[in-house]
Motif scaffolding. Sequence first.
Motif, PDB file in Angstrom:
ATOM      1  N   ALA A  29       0.552  -1.144   0.165  1.00 19.15           N
ATOM      2  CA  ALA A  29      -0.268   0.407  -0.062  1.00 19.15           C
ATOM      3  C   ALA A  29       0.441   1.150  -0.285  1.00 19.15           C
ATOM      4  O   ALA A  29       0.952   1.977  -0.317  1.00 19.15           O
ATOM      5  N   LYS A  30       1.827   1.395   0.676  1.00 21.49           N
ATOM      6  CA  LYS A  30       2.665   2.465   0.649  1.00 21.49           C
ATOM      7  C   LYS A  30       4.204   1.619   1.203  1.00 21.49           C
ATOM      8  O   LYS A  30       4.644   1.155   1.941  1.00 21.49           O
ATOM      9  N   THR A  31       5.499   2.617   0.659  1.00 18.11           N
ATOM     10  CA  THR A  31       6.817   2.454   1.024  1.00 18.11           C
ATOM     11  C   THR A  31       7.163   4.216   1.635  1.00 18.11           C
ATOM     12  O   THR A  31       6.945   5.130   1.053  1.00 18.11           O
ATOM     13  N   ILE A  32       7.702   3.460   2.921  1.00 27.85           N
ATOM     14  CA  ILE A  32       8.473   4.786   3.510  1.00 27.85           C
ATOM     15  C   ILE A  32       9.759   4.040   3.244  1.00 27.85           C
ATOM     16  O   ILE A  32      10.268   3.509   4.027  1.00 27.85           O
ATOM     17  N   TYR A  33      10.286   5.701   3.072  1.00 26.68           N
ATOM     18  CA  TYR A  33      12.156   5.664   2.968  1.00 26.68           C
ATOM     19  C   TYR A  33      11.856   7.485   4.460  1.00 26.68           C
ATOM     20  O   TYR A  33      11.495   7.945   4.242  1.00 26.68           O
ATOM     21  N   PRO A  34      13.099   6.401   5.160  1.00 24.87           N
ATOM     22  CA  PRO A  34      13.497   7.392   6.598  1.00 24.87           C
ATOM     23  C   PRO A  34      14.879   7.742   5.940  1.00 24.87           C
ATOM     24  O   PRO A  34      15.516   7.929   5.024  1.00 24.87           O
ATOM     25  N   PHE A  35      14.675   9.331   5.953  1.00 21.99           N
ATOM     26  CA  PHE A  35      15.478  10.249   5.924  1.00 21.99           C
ATOM     27  C   PHE A  35      15.948  11.119   7.325  1.00 21.99           C
ATOM     28  O   PHE A  35      15.371  11.632   7.900  1.00 21.99           O
ATOM     29  N   ILE A  36      17.232  11.231   6.561  1.00 21.57           N
ATOM     30  CA  ILE A  36      18.061  12.549   7.662  1.00 21.57           C
ATOM     31  C   ILE A  36      19.054  13.300   6.765  1.00 21.57           C
ATOM     32  O   ILE A  36      20.038  11.924   6.053  1.00 21.57           O
ATOM     33  N   GLY A  37      19.041  13.998   6.877  1.00 24.43           N
ATOM     34  CA  GLY A  37      20.536  15.089   6.184  1.00 24.43           C
ATOM     35  C   GLY A  37      20.926  16.125   6.792  1.00 24.43           C
ATOM     36  O   GLY A  37      20.331  16.762   7.568  1.00 24.43           O
ATOM     37  N   ASN A  38      22.269  16.666   6.736  1.00 25.25           N
ATOM     38  CA  ASN A  38      22.792  17.447   7.205  1.00 25.25           C
ATOM     39  C   ASN A  38      23.231  18.555   6.422  1.00 25.25           C
ATOM     40  O   ASN A  38      24.121  18.531   5.122  1.00 25.25           O
ATOM     41  N   VAL A 174      17.953  17.739   8.670  1.00 25.54           N
ATOM     42  CA  VAL A 174      16.449  17.464   8.167  1.00 25.54           C
ATOM     43  C   VAL A 174      16.221  16.514   8.571  1.00 25.54           C
ATOM     44  O   VAL A 174      16.774  15.409   8.365  1.00 25.54           O
ATOM     45  N   SER A 175      15.565  15.959   8.861  1.00 24.29           N
ATOM     46  CA  SER A 175      14.938  14.802   9.296  1.00 24.29           C
ATOM     47  C   SER A 175      12.792  13.835   9.466  1.00 24.29           C
ATOM     48  O   SER A 175      12.332  15.586   9.024  1.00 24.29           O
ATOM     49  N   GLY A 176      13.155  13.281   9.213  1.00 21.50           N
ATOM     50  CA  GLY A 176      11.687  12.426   9.165  1.00 21.50           C
ATOM     51  C   GLY A 176      11.504  11.247   8.364  1.00 21.50           C
ATOM     52  O   GLY A 176      12.044  10.684   7.911  1.00 21.50           O
TER      53      GLY A 176
END
Length: 216
Positions: A29-38, A174-176
């Motif tokens: 139903a959905k794909t989740i991509y973790p994200f964090i960047g400086n 930035v994260s989420g």
Amino acid sequence: MMLHSLRMWIVPLVLTSVSLCSNVSRATAKTIYPFIGNYRTTVNITPISGNVSQVFEVGLSDDAPYDLGLYKGLTYSVIDDKGNLTFNNNPEVFGVQGFPLGYIVFGDGDNKLFGTSDASASVNFDNLTAKGSGIVNITGGKGIFKNGISTLLFSEEDIVNLGSTITLNGLALVSGSIKVPQEVPEPTTIMGTVVVFGGLAVGSFAKRKRTARKQH
């Protein structure tokens, strides 16, 4: 007896197909991509009317995933006499006409994220520093992020350089996570196919049985 056996075979087939369809829908139903960047940031604040400014920001990252190491953003801000900044992507909110809507774009390759930001910041004019935080509302994307949606968090600390255009140089985190909906098979379509197949099988069996009786 044989007709009963055939029905006993078809019923589990139907139930299994429904179960498989349900499992596929839940899994894709959905794909989740973790994200964090400086990001190393440069922010240019240019007054356009009264205490309203146009804000253009560029960020570069060495550790952001999915080839999202570059972001660019346009927004607008107002500043009060205490150095507090409020940002909005729509300049008309601040009573300014004739300027384009703001935006944020992550990425400069095949994968991109599109959105807007909602943020606030505080400038300390005594030591010429600034701190800000807010959210990035992701409303779409490109590549693996097509139709992606998300609310990313960010925080930022800057050094302030005064001039006709105020420039902030600093670091942002930035994260989420980004959620990307996926197309899934329609349960009713699969179910209908199985029911039709089952009906044809029963009809074919019954026809063969009537033919066999006539021959005897």
